[in-house]
Design a protein around this motif. Sequence first.
Motif, short mmCIF file in Angstrom:
data_model
loop_
_atom_site.label_atom_id
_atom_site.label_comp_id
_atom_site.label_asym_id
_atom_site.label_seq_id
_atom_site.Cartn_x
_atom_site.Cartn_y
_atom_site.Cartn_z
N ASP A 196 0.81 -1.22 0.00
CA ASP A 196 0.00 0.00 0.00
C ASP A 196 0.84 1.27 0.00
O ASP A 196 0.38 2.33 -0.41
CB ASP A 196 -0.94 0.02 1.21
N SER A 197 2.10 1.18 0.43
CA SER A 197 2.95 2.37 0.44
C SER A 197 3.30 2.82 -0.97
O SER A 197 3.75 3.95 -1.17
CB SER A 197 4.23 2.10 1.24
N HIS A 198 3.10 1.95 -1.95
CA HIS A 198 3.37 2.30 -3.35
C HIS A 198 2.10 2.69 -4.10
O HIS A 198 2.15 2.93 -5.32
CB HIS A 198 4.03 1.11 -4.08
N ALA A 199 0.98 2.75 -3.39
CA ALA A 199 -0.31 2.95 -4.06
C ALA A 199 -0.68 4.42 -4.19
O ALA A 199 -0.30 5.25 -3.37
CB ALA A 199 -1.41 2.22 -3.28
N ASN A 200 -1.40 4.72 -5.26
CA ASN A 200 -2.08 6.01 -5.41
C ASN A 200 -3.43 5.72 -6.06
O ASN A 200 -3.64 4.65 -6.64
CB ASN A 200 -1.27 6.97 -6.29
N TYR A 201 -4.36 6.67 -5.93
CA TYR A 201 -5.70 6.49 -6.49
C TYR A 201 -6.01 7.59 -7.50
O TYR A 201 -5.90 8.78 -7.18
CB TYR A 201 -6.76 6.52 -5.38
N TRP A 202 -6.36 7.21 -8.70
CA TRP A 202 -6.80 8.17 -9.71
C TRP A 202 -8.26 8.51 -9.47
O TRP A 202 -9.10 7.62 -9.24
CB TRP A 202 -6.62 7.60 -11.10
N ARG A 203 -8.58 9.79 -9.56
CA ARG A 203 -9.95 10.24 -9.33
C ARG A 203 -10.82 10.05 -10.58
O ARG A 203 -10.32 9.83 -11.68
CB ARG A 203 -9.96 11.72 -8.94
N LYS A 204 -12.10 10.18 -10.36
CA LYS A 204 -13.05 10.16 -11.47
C LYS A 204 -12.86 11.43 -12.31
O LYS A 204 -12.78 12.53 -11.79
CB LYS A 204 -14.49 10.11 -10.94
N ARG A 205 -12.78 11.25 -13.61
CA ARG A 205 -12.66 12.40 -14.50
C ARG A 205 -14.03 13.04 -14.68
O ARG A 205 -15.06 12.37 -14.62
CB ARG A 205 -12.10 11.97 -15.86
N CYS A 206 -14.04 14.35 -14.92
CA CYS A 206 -15.28 15.06 -15.17
C CYS A 206 -15.25 15.66 -16.57
O CYS A 206 -14.22 15.61 -17.26
CB CYS A 206 -15.50 16.16 -14.12
N LYS A 207 -16.34 16.22 -16.99
CA LYS A 207 -16.44 16.79 -18.34
C LYS A 207 -15.36 17.83 -18.59
O LYS A 207 -14.77 17.89 -19.67
CB LYS A 207 -17.83 17.39 -18.55
N GLU A 208 -15.07 18.65 -17.59
CA GLU A 208 -14.09 19.72 -17.76
C GLU A 208 -12.70 19.16 -18.05
O GLU A 208 -11.89 19.82 -18.71
CB GLU A 208 -14.06 20.59 -16.50
N ASP A 209 -12.41 17.94 -17.57
CA ASP A 209 -11.11 17.33 -17.84
C ASP A 209 -10.90 17.06 -19.32
O ASP A 209 -9.76 16.89 -19.77
CB ASP A 209 -10.98 16.00 -17.08
N GLY A 210 -11.99 16.96 -20.08
CA GLY A 210 -11.88 16.67 -21.50
C GLY A 210 -11.84 17.89 -22.39
O GLY A 210 -11.72 17.77 -23.62
N ARG A 211 -11.93 19.08 -21.78
CA ARG A 211 -11.91 20.31 -22.59
C ARG A 211 -10.48 20.71 -22.91
O ARG A 211 -9.62 20.73 -22.05
CB ARG A 211 -12.60 21.46 -21.84
N ILE A 212 -10.21 20.98 -24.18
CA ILE A 212 -8.89 21.44 -24.60
C ILE A 212 -8.73 22.90 -24.18
O ILE A 212 -9.49 23.77 -24.59
CB ILE A 212 -8.71 21.29 -26.12
N ASP A 213 -7.73 23.14 -23.36
CA ASP A 213 -7.37 24.50 -22.94
C ASP A 213 -6.16 24.89 -23.79
O ASP A 213 -5.10 24.28 -23.68
CB ASP A 213 -7.03 24.52 -21.45
N TRP A 214 -6.33 25.90 -24.64
CA TRP A 214 -5.29 26.25 -25.59
C TRP A 214 -4.04 26.82 -24.91
O TRP A 214 -3.01 27.01 -25.58
CB TRP A 214 -5.85 27.21 -26.64
#
Length: 302
Positions: A196-214
Motif C-alpha cells: 500500500d505504500s506504493h499505491a495512489n488512487y486516480w480520481r473520477k474524471r469530469c467533463k471539464e477534464d476533456g476540454r482542450i485548454d489552448w
Amino acid sequence: METLNIVFIGCVETSYQLLNHLLENANDRVKIVGVVTKESSTFHSDFQSLKPLAARFNIPLFNYNQNKTEMNDWLKHIKPDIIYCFGWSHLLNEDTLSIPEKGVIGFHPTKLPENRGRHPIVWTLALGLNETASTFFYMKENADDGEIISQSIIPLENRENARTLYNKIIHTAKDQMIEMTYHLAKDNVTPVIQNDSHANYWRKRCKEDGRIDWRMSTAAIDRLVRALTSPYIGAHVEYQTQEIKVLEAFPVEVSNKTLVNIEPGKVVAVNGSRIQVKCSDGIIELIEHDFQTLPEAGEYLM
C-alpha cells in the motif's frame, strides 16, 4: 476432478471479449454457470451487454438494475465457486464478496498497486506514462487493493491512443485470464499482497477534464486527444457556443518566430477539414472532429 463453476460479471467491451474468449477456450474443468450484466448504461462509452453471449451459450442471466439484494439472492442460488468481475463500475459489497468459496476476481489495467481507481486507460495516456499492466486480483470492499494473482506489463508505443491501448490490454488479458483460470481450477495460485505504500488512487474524471485548454502545450493537448478518442467520448472545444468533439490531432512543427505574437486558441490556418490552432508553445492541427461549420483563420476556439 471437480469443475470450477464461474459467474461472470461485466458490461463493457472488455467484459464481452474476455467472456467470449473464456467460453471458446475453457477446458472441461471450467464452466460458466451464470452471467450478470446490464441492458443499457448511461455512463459507459464502451458499454456492451453480455446478454447475447449468455443466450448463445445458454447460460443463466441476471440483468442488474441497481438492486444488490436481488443480485446477491440470485448468486446464492447459482452457487458459484468463484466470480469474475471484469468491467463493472459498481463496488461489490461484503455480502457479494462472501458468496463464492474461492473468492471474487477483479481486473484493472494498471501496474497495481500503482494507479488504483477510475479511468485507468485515459489517465495512463493523458499523463504520458511509458507503461501500464494487465492485472487480475482478489477483490475486497476497497477498490483495487486485493492480493494480485496475475500481472503482465504492457509497454506503450509512441503516440499510443485509447483504441490501440484498449486493444493491446484485451489481447494481453485474454491469454493471461486463461492461464489464471487453469491455475485456479487446480488450486495452484500464489497471490501477492499489494504494498500500500506504493499505491495512489486516480480520481473520477469530469467533463471539464476533456476540454482542450489552448494554454496547454502541444504535447499535453496531443496526449489529451489520444487519451479520449474512441472507444471514449473524445476531447472537446467550444466554438460559437457549441461543444465540438475532437478525436484526432497532431502537433505541427513551425518556427517559433511566427508564433510569438499569436494568442492561444487562435485559428491560424484551415486546410480542407484540417484546422491549425495556436496553443501555448506551438500549433496543433485538428484532424478528426465534428465541426459542422469550419472556423476561419483568425477566429478563436475556446
